[in-house]
Design a protein around this motif. Structure first.
Motif, PDB file in Angstrom:
ATOM      1  N   ARG A  43      18.198  -1.604  40.576  1.00 63.06           N
ATOM      2  CA  ARG A  43      17.024  -1.579  39.694  1.00 63.06           C
ATOM      3  C   ARG A  43      17.293  -2.350  38.413  1.00 63.06           C
ATOM      4  O   ARG A  43      16.435  -3.079  37.928  1.00 63.06           O
ATOM      5  N   ARG A  44      18.501  -2.168  37.866  1.00 64.73           N
ATOM      6  CA  ARG A  44      18.839  -2.881  36.629  1.00 64.73           C
ATOM      7  C   ARG A  44      18.878  -4.384  36.871  1.00 64.73           C
ATOM      8  O   ARG A  44      18.414  -5.169  36.042  1.00 64.73           O
ATOM      9  N   THR A  45      19.427  -4.782  38.026  1.00 63.58           N
ATOM     10  CA  THR A  45      19.486  -6.204  38.351  1.00 63.58           C
ATOM     11  C   THR A  45      18.082  -6.775  38.528  1.00 63.58           C
ATOM     12  O   THR A  45      17.775  -7.880  38.076  1.00 63.58           O
ATOM     13  N   GLY A  46      17.216  -5.997  39.164  1.00 60.01           N
ATOM     14  CA  GLY A  46      15.841  -6.460  39.337  1.00 60.01           C
ATOM     15  C   GLY A  46      15.112  -6.599  38.006  1.00 60.01           C
ATOM     16  O   GLY A  46      14.356  -7.556  37.793  1.00 60.01           O
ATOM     17  N   THR A  47      15.352  -5.641  37.125  1.00 59.82           N
ATOM     18  CA  THR A  47      14.712  -5.720  35.797  1.00 59.82           C
ATOM     19  C   THR A  47      15.193  -6.944  35.036  1.00 59.82           C
ATOM     20  O   THR A  47      14.404  -7.662  34.420  1.00 59.82           O
ATOM     21  N   ARG A  48      16.529  -7.196  35.080  1.00 59.86           N
ATOM     22  CA  ARG A  48      17.063  -8.356  34.379  1.00 59.86           C
ATOM     23  C   ARG A  48      16.523  -9.649  34.991  1.00 59.86           C
ATOM     24  O   ARG A  48      16.197 -10.595  34.259  1.00 59.86           O
ATOM     25  N   LEU A 100      13.624  -9.999  36.482  1.00 59.45           N
ATOM     26  CA  LEU A 100      12.228 -10.116  36.083  1.00 59.45           C
ATOM     27  C   LEU A 100      12.098 -10.619  34.651  1.00 59.45           C
ATOM     28  O   LEU A 100      11.277 -11.497  34.352  1.00 59.45           O
ATOM     29  N   MET A 101      12.935 -10.084  33.757  1.00 65.78           N
ATOM     30  CA  MET A 101      12.871 -10.513  32.366  1.00 65.78           C
ATOM     31  C   MET A 101      13.312 -11.962  32.215  1.00 65.78           C
ATOM     32  O   MET A 101      12.748 -12.723  31.402  1.00 65.78           O
ATOM     33  N   THR A 102      14.298 -12.373  32.996  1.00 62.32           N
ATOM     34  CA  THR A 102      14.714 -13.778  32.965  1.00 62.32           C
ATOM     35  C   THR A 102      13.595 -14.683  33.443  1.00 62.32           C
ATOM     36  O   THR A 102      13.365 -15.770  32.890  1.00 62.32           O
ATOM     37  N   TRP A 135      14.532 -12.949  26.108  1.00 64.31           N
ATOM     38  CA  TRP A 135      14.135 -12.259  27.342  1.00 64.31           C
ATOM     39  C   TRP A 135      15.281 -12.228  28.346  1.00 64.31           C
ATOM     40  O   TRP A 135      15.483 -11.222  29.041  1.00 64.31           O
ATOM     41  N   GLY A 195      17.588  -9.492  27.777  1.00 63.23           N
ATOM     42  CA  GLY A 195      17.039  -8.161  27.985  1.00 63.23           C
ATOM     43  C   GLY A 195      16.494  -7.520  26.725  1.00 63.23           C
ATOM     44  O   GLY A 195      16.172  -6.324  26.730  1.00 63.23           O
TER      45      GLY A 195
END
Length: 312
Positions: A4-9, A11-13, A194, A197
């Protein structure tokens, strides 16, 4: 949790990259627009003349439209000569001694007892609050009107409006010239933030600090120009006081009028605040004020009354 953390990062990238592309696109469009203008522009002298002409014309329209809007909002009425023959005799005497043609005298219910002038010496308007005819003596009212006629003599309000118009035009031109550079810098700063993060930290990145430095420089330039224009406005107030005192020969009468207005005045804001007599006690507020301290003006006038033969 890690996924989940990797997906969030990720997405923000992605959002950061999209922002970067957006800002780069805006920078490219602004660069293209400047290139077209540069190729179609005349020589440097002609371009400067065109920019100055546009700025002055814009200032003239702003002044005329603003004056009309201000007068219409006051619901002022013209003072007939038959209603104040003594006042108009004094006014005619001032006109004969000053380079001003007969102005239109309007009576209004202002938020505070005061007077101000708009227009030029050939087509001027003097607005008086109704209460001034009750609060001031004939000599004091004459001195106050002479002060306003002095503003018409010097085209004071018109000159200040033109100065602001020229500065706004130059500031807009500088922004257009810097846009192809500032937009990509802002995009890179936001993209980096972004990707880290923390979108709110874009101003703390190297590119964000560079953008802040440029923006701060622009703000400082704007502040310096504002201080210069306001200082000129305060000097014109002193000059109008001196002119009224010289024409009427009664500087003490103008000092008494200013004191009466100061005591009766309430704090004001809005379109009329730059035209009113008022006293500012704070040092920095005085620097940004269009009027000098009323106490200082009164002291100057009383000193002049005490030494009438002193050369100024």
């Amino acid at each position: 949790m890690c996924a989940r953390r990797t997906g969030t990062r990720l997405l923000m990238t992605t959002v950061g990259l999209l922002l970067l592309l957006w800002y780069l696109g805006l920078g490219a469009v602004s660069y293209w627009a400047l290139s077209v203008l540069w190729l179609s522009a005349p020589g440097p002298a002609e371009t400067a003349f065109l920019i100055l002409t546009v700025a002055l014309f814009g200032g003239y329209l702003s002044y005329r439209l603003g004056t009309r809007q201000l007068l219409s909002s006051l619901e002022a009425v013209e003072l007939p000569r038959s209603h104040a023959p003594g006042f108009y005799r004094r006014l005619d005497g001032l006109e004969s001694r000053m380079g001003v043609e007969s102005p239109t005298v309007l009576i209004a219910r202002l938020p505070t007892p005061n007077a101000f002038a708009l227009g030029s010496k050939r087509n001027g308007v003097v607005v008086l609050d109704r209460s001034l005819f009750r609060l001031l003596s004939v000599d004091e009212l004459e001195a106050l009107v002479a002060h306003e006629l002095a503003h018409l003599e010097g085209y004071d309000a018109f000159v200040q409006t033109l100065a602001y118009s020229v500065f706004r035009t130059v500031a807009g031109l500088v922004f257009l010239l810097l846009a192809p550079l500032l937009l990509p810098i802002g995009g890179i700063a936001r993209a980096v933030a972004w990707a880290r993060g923390d979108p709110a930290s874009w101003s703390r990145t190297a590119f964000g600090r560079l953008l802040g430095l440029v923006e701060g420089t622009v703000v400082i330039c704007f502040l310096l120009v504002t201080l210069a224009v306001r200082a000129h406005s305060r000097r014109r107030e002193y000059a109008a006081d001196d002119r009224a005192a010289a024409v009427t020969g009664r500087p003490a009468a103008l000092a008494r009028a200013l004191l009466t207005i100061q005591r009766a005045a309430a704090p004001s804001s809005g379109l009329l605040s730059t035209l009113y007599v008022h006293t500012e006690e704070d040092k920095w507020t005085r620097l940004l004020s269009t009027h000098p301290s009323t106490d200082d003006r009164i002291e100057r006038l009383l000193e002049r009354a005490r030494t009438p033969n002193r050369r100024r």
